[in-house]
Structure formats: C-alpha cells, structure tokens
Design an enzyme around this catalytic site. Structure first.
Site, PDB file in Angstrom:
ATOM      1  N   CYS A  37       0.664  -1.237  -0.434  1.00  0.00           N
ATOM      2  CA  CYS A  37      -0.688   0.269  -0.092  1.00  0.00           C
ATOM      3  C   CYS A  37       1.088   1.265   0.233  1.00  0.00           C
ATOM      4  O   CYS A  37       0.862   2.410  -0.672  1.00  0.00           O
ATOM      5  CB  CYS A  37      -1.483   0.274   1.373  1.00  0.00           C
ATOM      6  SG  CYS A  37      -0.202  -0.436   2.358  1.00  0.00           S
ATOM      7  N   HIS A  73      -2.431   6.078   4.755  1.00  0.00           N
ATOM      8  CA  HIS A  73      -0.946   6.464   4.799  1.00  0.00           C
ATOM      9  C   HIS A  73      -0.886   7.979   4.597  1.00  0.00           C
ATOM     10  O   HIS A  73      -1.301   7.653   3.281  1.00  0.00           O
ATOM     11  CB  HIS A  73      -0.764   4.838   4.188  1.00  0.00           C
ATOM     12  CG  HIS A  73      -1.257   4.362   4.805  1.00  0.00           C
ATOM     13  ND1 HIS A  73      -1.675   3.742   5.700  1.00  0.00           N
ATOM     14  CD2 HIS A  73      -0.157   3.357   4.142  1.00  0.00           C
ATOM     15  CE1 HIS A  73      -1.028   2.368   6.068  1.00  0.00           C
ATOM     16  NE2 HIS A  73      -0.508   1.891   5.098  1.00  0.00           N
TER      17      HIS A  73
END
Ligand code: A2P
Length: 349
Positions: free
Chosen positions: A127, A242
């Site tokens: 990710c 994130h």
C-alpha cells in the site's frame, strides 16, 4: 465469469467485494472465501443479496476465471498456485509473490503493460509503495529521478481488522483513565503514540520488512533496479489512510508549479495544495476516496533539482482493493494471454 475473493471477511477483502459491486464488475458469480472460522457466514452484498462465505478446499478452487486474494502471505503461498493451476488468474494482495521474476507487480496507472507476461499470478503492490509510485511515475517520465527519500505515517487498518480494534480499545482506555492492556498486535501501545516500526526486523537488518518492500517494489514497478531510495516507515494512531513525506531528486530541473500541473493531470491523483488556506492532503480526506492526494509540493531549499511532496492515500482502496479490482478489470479487458512455461524460481526472497 466466476470470481473468488479470498479473505472476503477482512478489511481489504470486504473492500474488494464492495468495489466489485460498485464498479459493476462483470461477474456472473462472486464467491467469498475466508478461514474455517467464517465458513457459512452470510455477507451483505447490497440490494438484498447475501453471499455465503466458503472455506478453501481443493474442490472449491475449481472453475474460477479470477481470484482476488487478501488473506495473508501464507494463504497466498499455498492457495494462489492452486487457483492458477485450476485456470484462474490470481490477483494477489499479499507480499508473497511480488518479487518473483515471472510475477508482474502492477499499478494500474503506472505499468499496466507488465500484465502481459503473467503466468496465472499477478501481484498487487504494498500500500505505501502504491501511492508513492503513483506520484513518482509522472515525475520520472518528465524529469527523471536520481534519488528518493520517503518517510511514512501509516494507519492501523493496513495491519488488518484486529489492529483497528486494538487502537480503538486502547484509545477508549486512555480516555477513560483506565490502564491500557498489553498490546497483542503491535510491539507497543499504538494509541496516542508513534511507532517507528512497520512489520518486522529480519535478523541483522536495521530496516523493517515494510521498508525493504517499499524500496524493492518501487524499483521493480518503475523498472529501475538501481534507483537509490531510502524509506522509514512509522505506524501512527490513524484508522484509515497512509501519509508520506517524499523527497525526490530529479535529473532535469522541475519547478514546484510544473510538478503541481504535471501531477494534477496524472491519472489516479488529485492535487490538494493551497497551504495558505490550510489545504493539503489529510488521511481523513483520503479515506473512502479512490484518488491519491498530493500536496505541500515545494522545492527542497537544501538541494538543487529536489522537491518535497506530501502524499496521502486510502490504504484499503488504492493501496489495496481498488488497484486489485482495476487489475482484474484490465485482465478481463485485455484477456491477457498466459505464457506457457512453468513459473521460474524467485528473483529474491
Ligand atoms: P477470517 O475472517 O475467517 O479470519 P484482515 O487482513 O482484515 O485481518 O483479514 C484477513 C482475511 O483473511 C480474513 O478474511 C480472514 O478470514 C482471512 N484468512 C485468514 N486466514 C485464512 C486462511 N487460513 N484461509 C482462508 N482465509 C483466511
């Protein structure tokens, strides 16, 4: 078309199901798989439709065209080849197959051509790598890249559903003035804390496995095996999204404004960059969005041909489930032919 989602009860797997439905993926049948614990459970798939979770078995893997995996590396190592041998194209979100030479590692907007060489298994990148590469690829194409230094601020949903529960429970205890129970998922309390460790330290390595993945996967996706890159990954008490501070040194000069325009025009990205109005990418804004957000684009005053960026993405969507579903769409669109030879040994562990 018959499509399997393995890990369908998890944080990423449930997002895969949601995206397959919302993007009207042309599946005649969708079969959710999870562990024995969840077998028989009904999952709500909207419009009054229920999907019943199955456990994996040799018989159950037969007859699929596609299988999307997000059930951990062990499950992928064992079951992805079985689905592939039975005729499915596997899109795997675990780290297990990513660095195998004959397994394409693909970001839909960056290197879709790599899909052409697959032999039944296609890997979905990590990710943190995914959102960084989306921002780096247009810069590389325009100005070349000499070096990248990245620091991440990663949310707990990247670890999975149990980590989300651990953060919530610890936060409740701290706010209530109660003692915090010993952590089970992370090595330390994550609530009201920042952990400079994402995943594990292998014997003798001063970088974590997550940091190693970011460095190796970025090089593979960009097709630049020698690209100098340094990563520091931290876990923060954020539920979803994130954030990354990226310092990128280019080969040719690139002004901040030219970079802003370049990234605004690039697929999969949205530029949010008006610092005077306190407008920049936030995890809370990126969560639930398909685009990766980029802002704080500015020259590095300490070095020529160097820019700083702040990049935020929804780790469950573009960072995992969305890219996997985009790859499934590309596989269907291109009906990517499978090469004939058997899988080669891994290029790296
Ligand atoms: P289950 O819910 O039955 O444990 P997350 O990443 O959010 O932790 O989710 C992990 C996903 O992988 C879940 O759907 C989980 O199912 C599934 N899973 C874990 N172990 C296995 C296994 N051995 N076989 C199949 N699915 C598994």
């Amino acid at each position: 078309m018959r499509v399997a989602v393995v890990g369908a009860t998890g944080a990423v797997g449930s997002t895969m199901l949601e995206l397959l439905r919302d993007r009207a993926f042309p599946a005649e049948e969708l079969v959710p798989f999870a562990s024995e614990r969840s077998a028989g459970r009904a999952l709500d798939h909207g419009a009054g439709q229920g999907l019943v979770v199955r456990a994996l078995s040799l018989e159950a893997v037969e007859g699929f065209d596609l299988a999307l995996f997000s059930a951990g590396s062990g499950t992928s190592a064992e079951w992805a080849p079985r689905f592939a041998a039975a005729g499915a194209v596997v899109i795997d979100n675990s780290s297990h197959w990513r660095m195998y030479e004959d397994v394409p590692l693909v970001v839909a907007e960056v290197n879709p051509e790599a899909l052409g060489g697959h032999r039944g298994i296609v890997a979905n990148p990590n990710c943190s790598t995914m959102q960084m590469v989306l921002a780096l690829a247009p810069i590389r194409d325009r100005a070349g890249i000499e070096r990248v230094v990245v620091s991440t601020y990663q949310s707990v949903s990247g670890t999975g559903q149990r980590a989300v529960e651990e953060l919530m429970e610890q936060s409740r205890a701290v706010v209530a003035g109660e003692p915090v129970r010993s952590p089970e998922i992370y090595p330390h309390q994550i609530a009201f804390n920042v952990l400079p460790q994402v995943e594990a330290f292998r014997d003798g390595d001063l970088y974590t496995t997550e940091e190693r993945k970011m460095m190796a996967e970025t090089r593979k996706i960009l097709g630049e095996p020698e690209l100098p890159l340094s990563a520091t990954c931290a876990r923060v008490p954020v539920l979803q999204g994130h954030s990354e501070s990226i310092n990128v040194e280019t080969t040719e000069p690139l002004t901040a404004q030219a970079c802003r325009e370049l990234l605004a025009a690039a697929p999969g990205l949205a530029v949010v960059d008006d610092p005077a109005a306190a407008l920049y990418p936030l995890a809370t804004a990126a969560a639930g969005r398909d685009e990766v957000l980029v802002g704080r684009i500015r020259p590095d005053p300490s070095r020529e041909r160097c820019l700083n960026l702040w990049v935020v993405g929804d780790n469950l969507r573009k960072g995992a489930a969305l890219n996997a579903v985009q790859l499934a769409e590309l596989v269907v669109e291109r009906a990517a032919p499978r090469a004939k030879e058997p899988a080669a040994p891994p290029a790296a562990a």
